[in-house]
Motif scaffolding. Structure first.
Motif, PDB file in Angstrom:
ATOM      1  N   HIS A  16       0.810  -1.216   0.000  1.00 19.03           N
ATOM      2  CA  HIS A  16       0.000   0.000   0.000  1.00 19.03           C
ATOM      3  C   HIS A  16       0.851   1.277   0.000  1.00 19.03           C
ATOM      4  O   HIS A  16       0.304   2.371   0.032  1.00 19.03           O
ATOM      5  N   GLU A  52      -8.204   0.416   5.582  1.00 15.47           N
ATOM      6  CA  GLU A  52      -8.113   1.129   4.311  1.00 15.47           C
ATOM      7  C   GLU A  52      -8.825   2.475   4.376  1.00 15.47           C
ATOM      8  O   GLU A  52      -8.399   3.448   3.761  1.00 15.47           O
ATOM      9  N   LYS A  53      -9.896   2.550   5.165  1.00 12.01           N
ATOM     10  CA  LYS A  53     -10.573   3.832   5.387  1.00 12.01           C
ATOM     11  C   LYS A  53      -9.621   4.793   6.112  1.00 12.01           C
ATOM     12  O   LYS A  53      -9.503   5.971   5.742  1.00 12.01           O
ATOM     13  N   ILE A  55      -6.388   4.736   6.056  1.00 12.46           N
ATOM     14  CA  ILE A  55      -5.325   5.100   5.106  1.00 12.46           C
ATOM     15  C   ILE A  55      -5.793   6.239   4.209  1.00 12.46           C
ATOM     16  O   ILE A  55      -5.056   7.201   3.972  1.00 12.46           O
ATOM     17  N   ARG A  56      -7.023   6.139   3.719  1.00 13.19           N
ATOM     18  CA  ARG A  56      -7.559   7.218   2.879  1.00 13.19           C
ATOM     19  C   ARG A  56      -7.662   8.516   3.662  1.00 13.19           C
ATOM     20  O   ARG A  56      -7.321   9.592   3.158  1.00 13.19           O
ATOM     21  N   PHE A  57      -8.155   8.455   4.895  1.00 13.69           N
ATOM     22  CA  PHE A  57      -8.241   9.653   5.733  1.00 13.69           C
ATOM     23  C   PHE A  57      -6.870  10.312   5.867  1.00 13.69           C
ATOM     24  O   PHE A  57      -6.736  11.524   5.732  1.00 13.69           O
ATOM     25  N   HIS A  58      -5.870   9.496   6.148  1.00 16.95           N
ATOM     26  CA  HIS A  58      -4.546  10.036   6.446  1.00 16.95           C
ATOM     27  C   HIS A  58      -3.793  10.501   5.198  1.00 16.95           C
ATOM     28  O   HIS A  58      -3.276  11.615   5.160  1.00 16.95           O
ATOM     29  N   TYR A  59      -3.737   9.649   4.203  1.00 15.90           N
ATOM     30  CA  TYR A  59      -2.896   9.950   3.045  1.00 15.90           C
ATOM     31  C   TYR A  59      -3.591  10.778   1.967  1.00 15.90           C
ATOM     32  O   TYR A  59      -2.933  11.532   1.252  1.00 15.90           O
ATOM     33  N   GLU A  60      -4.905  10.654   1.830  1.00 16.51           N
ATOM     34  CA  GLU A  60      -5.598  11.423   0.808  1.00 16.51           C
ATOM     35  C   GLU A  60      -6.189  12.716   1.360  1.00 16.51           C
ATOM     36  O   GLU A  60      -6.213  13.725   0.669  1.00 16.51           O
TER      37      GLU A  60
END
Length: 99
Positions: A16, A52-53, A55-60
Motif C-alpha cells: 500500500h 483502508e478507510k 489510510i484514505r483519511f490520512h494519506y488522501e
C-alpha cells in the motif's frame, strides 16, 4: 497459532506504499489490533476495510491519527443513535397500532 486470516504488517505497508509507523500509531490509539507471532506483526483480515478507510483519511485527506480517532468515535456515536432512533420508531409504531 494459525496465520491464514492474518496479513503481515510489513507486507501490507509495502503493497500500500505506507509507513509501518502509521500502522503502529493506529494500534497505539486502539483503532486497530496487531497480533505478534514470532516477532512478526500481523493485522487480522477482518480489519482491512476499516484500515483502508484510515489510510484514505490520512494519506488522501491529510488527517492525523488523532483526527481519525475523533472521526471514528463520532461515526460510532452516529450509528448508535441511528440504531436507537430505529428502535424508538418501531416502539412508536407498536404503540400506535395498539390504540
Amino acid at each position: 497459532m494459525q496465520t491464514e486470516n492474518l496479513i503481515a504488517v510489513d507486507i501490507f505497508c509495502t503493497n500500500h506504499n505506507i509507513e509501518v509507523s502509521f500502522i503502529s500509531s493506529l494500534h497505539q490509539t486502539g483503532l486497530i489490533e496487531i497480533t505478534t507471532i514470532k516477532k512478526t506483526k500481523y493485522i487480522n483480515a477482518s480489519q482491512l476495510q476499516q484500515l483502508e478507510k484510515f489510510i484514505r483519511f490520512h494519506y488522501e485527506l491529510d488527517i492525523n491519527v488523532e483526527g481519525i480517532e475523533t472521526i471514528t468515535h463520532m461515526l460510532q456515536r452516529i450509528n448508535s443513535m441511528q440504531d436507537e432512533i430505529i428502535g424508538l420508531r418501531n416502539k412508536l409504531r407498536l404503540y400506535e397500532l395498539s390504540e
